[in-house]
Motif scaffolding. Structure first.
Motif, PDB file in Angstrom:
ATOM      1  N   ASP A   1       9.603  12.930  38.052  1.00 40.22           N
ATOM      2  CA  ASP A   1       9.410  12.423  36.785  1.00 40.22           C
ATOM      3  C   ASP A   1      10.867  12.970  35.354  1.00 40.22           C
ATOM      4  O   ASP A   1      10.576  12.707  34.925  1.00 40.22           O
ATOM      5  N   LYS A   2      11.736  13.689  36.438  1.00 42.84           N
ATOM      6  CA  LYS A   2      12.616  14.599  35.818  1.00 42.84           C
ATOM      7  C   LYS A   2      13.935  13.249  36.096  1.00 42.84           C
ATOM      8  O   LYS A   2      15.044  13.572  35.402  1.00 42.84           O
ATOM      9  N   PHE A   3      14.102  11.974  36.865  1.00 38.49           N
ATOM     10  CA  PHE A   3      15.017  11.043  37.023  1.00 38.49           C
ATOM     11  C   PHE A   3      14.569  10.194  35.680  1.00 38.49           C
ATOM     12  O   PHE A   3      13.624   9.010  36.560  1.00 38.49           O
ATOM     13  N   LYS A   4      15.710   8.797  36.011  1.00 35.40           N
ATOM     14  CA  LYS A   4      15.359   7.979  34.972  1.00 35.40           C
ATOM     15  C   LYS A   4      14.524   6.769  36.545  1.00 35.40           C
ATOM     16  O   LYS A   4      13.749   5.868  35.747  1.00 35.40           O
ATOM     17  N   TYR A   5      16.013   6.684  37.482  1.00 39.78           N
ATOM     18  CA  TYR A   5      15.204   5.881  38.635  1.00 39.78           C
ATOM     19  C   TYR A   5      14.632   6.660  39.649  1.00 39.78           C
ATOM     20  O   TYR A   5      14.727   8.412  40.111  1.00 39.78           O
ATOM     21  N   GLN A   6      14.011   5.822  40.730  1.00 35.23           N
ATOM     22  CA  GLN A   6      13.996   6.489  42.191  1.00 35.23           C
ATOM     23  C   GLN A   6      14.536   7.183  42.866  1.00 35.23           C
ATOM     24  O   GLN A   6      15.537   7.082  43.519  1.00 35.23           O
ATOM     25  N   ILE A   7      14.255   8.910  43.071  1.00 33.15           N
ATOM     26  CA  ILE A   7      15.328   9.479  43.870  1.00 33.15           C
ATOM     27  C   ILE A   7      15.477   8.612  44.982  1.00 33.15           C
ATOM     28  O   ILE A   7      14.643   8.277  45.946  1.00 33.15           O
ATOM     29  N   LEU A   8      17.330   8.708  45.264  1.00 32.91           N
ATOM     30  CA  LEU A   8      17.444   8.109  46.579  1.00 32.91           C
ATOM     31  C   LEU A   8      17.536   8.649  47.686  1.00 32.91           C
ATOM     32  O   LEU A   8      17.688   8.877  48.810  1.00 32.91           O
ATOM     33  N   VAL A   9      18.352  10.014  47.165  1.00 34.17           N
ATOM     34  CA  VAL A   9      18.525  10.861  48.493  1.00 34.17           C
ATOM     35  C   VAL A   9      18.960  12.352  47.855  1.00 34.17           C
ATOM     36  O   VAL A   9      18.678  13.265  46.890  1.00 34.17           O
ATOM     37  N   ALA A  10      18.895  13.201  48.831  1.00 33.08           N
ATOM     38  CA  ALA A  10      19.440  14.862  48.275  1.00 33.08           C
ATOM     39  C   ALA A  10      20.600  15.331  49.505  1.00 33.08           C
ATOM     40  O   ALA A  10      21.332  15.164  49.465  1.00 33.08           O
ATOM     41  N   SER A  11      21.044  16.320  48.319  1.00 33.97           N
ATOM     42  CA  SER A  11      22.710  17.188  49.354  1.00 33.97           C
ATOM     43  C   SER A  11      21.324  18.968  48.962  1.00 33.97           C
ATOM     44  O   SER A  11      20.992  19.436  48.517  1.00 33.97           O
TER      45      SER A  11
ATOM     46  N   GLU B   1      19.247  12.103  54.085  1.00 43.71           N
ATOM     47  CA  GLU B   1      18.476  11.043  53.616  1.00 43.71           C
ATOM     48  C   GLU B   1      17.185  11.713  53.409  1.00 43.71           C
ATOM     49  O   GLU B   1      16.178  13.177  53.763  1.00 43.71           O
ATOM     50  N   LEU B   2      16.665  11.421  52.712  1.00 44.94           N
ATOM     51  CA  LEU B   2      14.802  12.175  52.592  1.00 44.94           C
ATOM     52  C   LEU B   2      14.454  11.848  53.545  1.00 44.94           C
ATOM     53  O   LEU B   2      13.480  13.087  53.756  1.00 44.94           O
ATOM     54  N   THR B   3      14.290  11.037  54.493  1.00 39.13           N
ATOM     55  CA  THR B   3      13.351  11.248  55.860  1.00 39.13           C
ATOM     56  C   THR B   3      13.889  13.113  56.294  1.00 39.13           C
ATOM     57  O   THR B   3      13.002  13.533  57.173  1.00 39.13           O
ATOM     58  N   GLU B   4      14.761  13.748  56.349  1.00 42.10           N
ATOM     59  CA  GLU B   4      15.088  14.763  56.937  1.00 42.10           C
ATOM     60  C   GLU B   4      14.350  15.890  56.321  1.00 42.10           C
ATOM     61  O   GLU B   4      14.023  16.382  55.246  1.00 42.10           O
ATOM     62  N   THR B   5      14.107  16.435  57.460  1.00 40.32           N
ATOM     63  CA  THR B   5      13.423  17.686  57.090  1.00 40.32           C
ATOM     64  C   THR B   5      13.923  19.378  56.490  1.00 40.32           C
ATOM     65  O   THR B   5      15.085  19.739  56.349  1.00 40.32           O
ATOM     66  N   VAL B   6      13.146  19.888  55.959  1.00 34.75           N
ATOM     67  CA  VAL B   6      13.461  21.288  55.827  1.00 34.75           C
ATOM     68  C   VAL B   6      13.903  22.138  56.594  1.00 34.75           C
ATOM     69  O   VAL B   6      12.694  22.514  56.573  1.00 34.75           O
ATOM     70  N   GLU B   7      14.683  23.224  57.093  1.00 31.69           N
ATOM     71  CA  GLU B   7      14.430  24.110  58.440  1.00 31.69           C
ATOM     72  C   GLU B   7      14.734  25.860  57.846  1.00 31.69           C
ATOM     73  O   GLU B   7      14.434  26.372  58.937  1.00 31.69           O
ATOM     74  N   LYS B   8      15.426  25.688  56.659  1.00 32.64           N
ATOM     75  CA  LYS B   8      15.832  27.178  55.915  1.00 32.64           C
ATOM     76  C   LYS B   8      15.764  27.542  54.720  1.00 32.64           C
ATOM     77  O   LYS B   8      15.690  25.817  54.058  1.00 32.64           O
ATOM     78  N   ASN B   9      15.448  28.598  54.182  1.00 32.16           N
ATOM     79  CA  ASN B   9      16.452  28.612  53.196  1.00 32.16           C
ATOM     80  C   ASN B   9      17.789  27.827  52.406  1.00 32.16           C
ATOM     81  O   ASN B   9      17.958  27.659  52.974  1.00 32.16           O
ATOM     82  N   SER B  10      17.684  26.528  51.595  1.00 28.49           N
ATOM     83  CA  SER B  10      18.271  25.577  50.971  1.00 28.49           C
ATOM     84  C   SER B  10      18.027  25.930  49.711  1.00 28.49           C
ATOM     85  O   SER B  10      17.295  25.949  49.063  1.00 28.49           O
ATOM     86  N   GLU B  11      19.387  25.459  48.961  1.00 28.62           N
ATOM     87  CA  GLU B  11      19.476  24.699  47.750  1.00 28.62           C
ATOM     88  C   GLU B  11      19.581  23.167  47.950  1.00 28.62           C
ATOM     89  O   GLU B  11      20.673  22.414  48.687  1.00 28.62           O
ATOM     90  N   ILE B  12      18.754  22.346  47.162  1.00 27.60           N
ATOM     91  CA  ILE B  12      18.339  20.836  46.763  1.00 27.60           C
ATOM     92  C   ILE B  12      18.896  20.811  45.576  1.00 27.60           C
ATOM     93  O   ILE B  12      18.577  20.679  44.196  1.00 27.60           O
ATOM     94  N   GLU B  13      20.172  19.510  46.182  1.00 21.71           N
ATOM     95  CA  GLU B  13      20.253  18.612  44.846  1.00 21.71           C
ATOM     96  C   GLU B  13      19.407  16.785  44.908  1.00 21.71           C
ATOM     97  O   GLU B  13      19.596  16.313  45.601  1.00 21.71           O
ATOM     98  N   PHE B  14      18.709  16.581  43.869  1.00 22.83           N
ATOM     99  CA  PHE B  14      18.323  15.057  44.024  1.00 22.83           C
ATOM    100  C   PHE B  14      19.100  13.754  43.712  1.00 22.83           C
ATOM    101  O   PHE B  14      19.404  14.678  42.463  1.00 22.83           O
ATOM    102  N   PHE B  15      19.281  13.123  43.568  1.00 28.06           N
ATOM    103  CA  PHE B  15      19.890  11.726  42.822  1.00 28.06           C
ATOM    104  C   PHE B  15      19.182  10.685  42.450  1.00 28.06           C
ATOM    105  O   PHE B  15      19.187  10.053  44.238  1.00 28.06           O
ATOM    106  N   ASP B  16      19.957   9.658  41.489  1.00 28.89           N
ATOM    107  CA  ASP B  16      18.989   8.764  41.889  1.00 28.89           C
ATOM    108  C   ASP B  16      19.977   7.608  41.668  1.00 28.89           C
ATOM    109  O   ASP B  16      21.287   7.902  41.514  1.00 28.89           O
ATOM    110  N   LEU B  17      20.227   6.512  41.314  1.00 27.71           N
ATOM    111  CA  LEU B  17      20.856   5.321  41.660  1.00 27.71           C
ATOM    112  C   LEU B  17      23.183   5.813  40.370  1.00 27.71           C
ATOM    113  O   LEU B  17      22.949   5.162  40.407  1.00 27.71           O
TER     114      LEU B  17
END
Length: 551
Positions: free
Chosen positions: A31-41, A48-64
């Motif tokens: 809900d914080k993005f104008k478009y659907q989230i596509l990818v993460a850093s 890719e969003l299908t990847e899993t998080v396995e350790k403590n991480s800094e995550i950013e999400f991006f739309d188009l």
């Protein structure tokens, strides 16, 4: 017992179960993005969003609205278009992605289509979006990939896979289709609802989509007939030369016949520029000013110098003036919406002085023209100029086609030329090489060679350059009397040998690492082409060095 890990998203630290997918985490922030989230850093690396998080991480999400994600979105849209077309029209349909045109992609069909067919295709694509079909990532052997593409008759991918030395390649499965792309992919089709199709003629349509330069979604399509015709002319020549894809270019390199292609391509380009000179010479009674504009790294310097040489061979004397010399003093430079100097704006030019002096020159008056001192950021007036009877003004600058310049001079006295590296060679049927990437590679090489810039520094400036082009150059490209394509069909094989080592210098901690990696992955598809046979007056020499036009 399920282990929990801590992740930081948008400044908020949360706990999630180890092995949670990025897609699951992203839903809490959609809900914080104008478009659907596509990818993460994740810790600075795109995943890719299908990847899993396995350790403590800094995550950013991006739309188009993010440049990297936008390229993903476009590739996924292409895949959706091809998949939907085969579901709708059957497996024999043969589409080919050709080039960009007015914030869209021109797609050609070998089977005649009606406007109703394109409307049905758009509806089919939206239905597949609603089905939320997954893009499944697979690692397969290169041989298995080649055999698959042979079985479906995609010879362009077979040809390029021949020159891929990797044992394994990454394919993406959608339904019962498999394909190869030079980017990551979204999790599924649900995010691909923002697009539109525009019917052009029975053999082509335009796939439109939001770009990072559009604030209000997809814009109405505006056909660019001059640019379109240049692309068409070059595609027809490539077809005559049996060069429809990079695989066929690589074949010339491997057979040792690339030198012949270089000479043919250079001769053809020189001939086109000579025809421009003849047009100007034939209209010399009316045409008094040649205005040359084009985006960054389009080869303006070489083109101007070579055109001047051709004009002199017809007894004309071009007097070259750079609009950069008419910049306002640095303390008067306009600022952008972020408060930073906007060096791409038309307001950086002292239009009052420029228009007045050009008008005075055409009247036969003597003027003292400025030379801009870029060290101190001021105009210096030292050079007197008066035009002779055979003189013609040749003015180069990014605003050369802007209708707000030289409004005090009759239109019939101006001859406008638009330059750009309009890349027409495709990697394969679905994967094109963008004109922007071609120019970016040129600029990376030149910046490093002439200014000592790192790749990071060039990439850091590139987004502002592109933003300025979108606002101040591209809207006026169809106002040109002649559009000149400065791209050479062989050039990326040459640029590879210069730019690839530079791209590898970008560290994994750099914010530009993923962009460098993307460019490397494209260049991997090219066999290297030596520069020995490239003539000194070639546009490519402007970037790689040893040009006869460089002081």
């Amino acid at each position: 017992m399920i282990e929990n890990i801590r992740v930081n998203v948008l400044g908020q630290t949360i706990e999630v179960s180890k092995g949670t997918t990025l897609l699951e985490i992203s839903k809490a922030y959609q809900d914080k993005f104008k478009y659907q989230i596509l990818v993460a850093s994740v810790n600075g690396i795109y995943q890719e969003l299908t990847e899993t998080v396995e350790k403590n991480s800094e995550i950013e999400f991006f739309d188009l609205t993010n440049s990297f994600a936008n390229k993903m979105y476009l590739n996924a849209l292409i895949y959706l278009t091809m998949f939907a077309s085969r579901e709708l029209f059957g497996p024999s349909i043969n589409f080919r992605v050709l080039h960009s045109i007015d914030k869209g992609l021109y797609i050609e069909s070998k089977t005649a289509l009606t406007e109703e067919n394109i409307l049905a295709l758009e509806t089919k694509m939206q239905n597949i979006v609603k089905r939320e079909m997954s893009f499944t990532k697979l690692n397969v052997t290169r041989i298995d990939a080649i055999n698959y593409f042979k079985s479906i008759g995609d010879t362009s991918k077979v040809e390029i896979m021949k020159y891929n030395t990797n044992t394994y390649v990454t394919l993406y499965k959608l339904g019962n289709m498999y394909s190869y792309f030079y980017s990551l992919m979204p999790a599924n089709t649900e995010c691909l609802s923002e697009f539109a199709l525009t019917y052009l003629d029975e053999y082509g349509f335009v796939l439109r989509f939001p770009t990072i330069y559009m604030k209000d979604g997809i814009k109405e399509y505006q056909h660019r007939p001059k640019i379109f015709e240049v692309f068409k002319e070059y595609r027809e020549w490539e077809s005559v030369m049996h060069l429809d894809s990079v695989g066929q270019l690589n074949e010339r390199v491997s057979r040792g016949t690339i030198s012949d292609l270089i000479r043919i391509d250079e001769t053809l380009q020189n001939g086109r520029l000579l025809s421009v000179a003849r047009d100007i010479e034939n209209a010399r009674e009316d045409k008094k000013i040649i205005l040359i504009a084009g985006p960054s790294s389009s080869g303006k310097t070489t083109t101007c110098r070579k055109l001047a040489m051709y004009l002199r061979s017809f007894g004309m004397n071009p007097v070259m003036i750079s609009m950069d010399d008419y910049f306002v003093n640095r303390d008067e430079t306009p600022v952008d919406e972020d408060g930073n100097p906007d060096y791409e704006s038309l307001d950086t030019v002292d239009l009052s002085l420029f228009d007045k002096q050009m008008s005075s020159l055409l009247k036969g008056e003597e003027v003292t023209i400025p030379t801009y001192n870029f060290i101190f950021g001021v105009k210096e007036f030292k050079k007197k100029l008066k035009l002779g009877t055979k003189d013609i003004l040749m003015i180069e600058g990014i605003h050369g086609l802007n209708p707000d310049i030289l409004t005090n001079i009759e239109a019939k006295k101006k001859y406008k030329i638009y330059l750009s590296a309009l890349t027409t060679l495709n990697l394969d049927l679905w994967n094109r090489i963008s004109t922007t990437d071609n120019r970016l590679l040129r600029r990376i090489i030149r910046d490093n060679r002439t200014r000592g810039y790192s790749v990071d520094k060039t990439l850091a400036a590139w987004s502002k350059v592109r933003k300025g082009e979108e606002k101040y150059i591209f809207p006026y490209q169809d106002d040109a009397d002649f559009t000149f394509n400065t791209a050479l069909i062989y050039e990326l094989g040459v640029l590879k040998t210069y730019v690839e080592p530079l791209l590898y210098s970008v560290s994994t901690s750099s914010p530009y690492y993923e962009e460098a990696k993307r460019l490397i992955n494209i260049l991997k598809m090219f066999l290297p082409i030596p520069s020995e046979d490239i003539p000194a007056d070639s546009i490519i020499r402007e970037f790689i060095g040893h040009s006869c036009f460089q002081d």
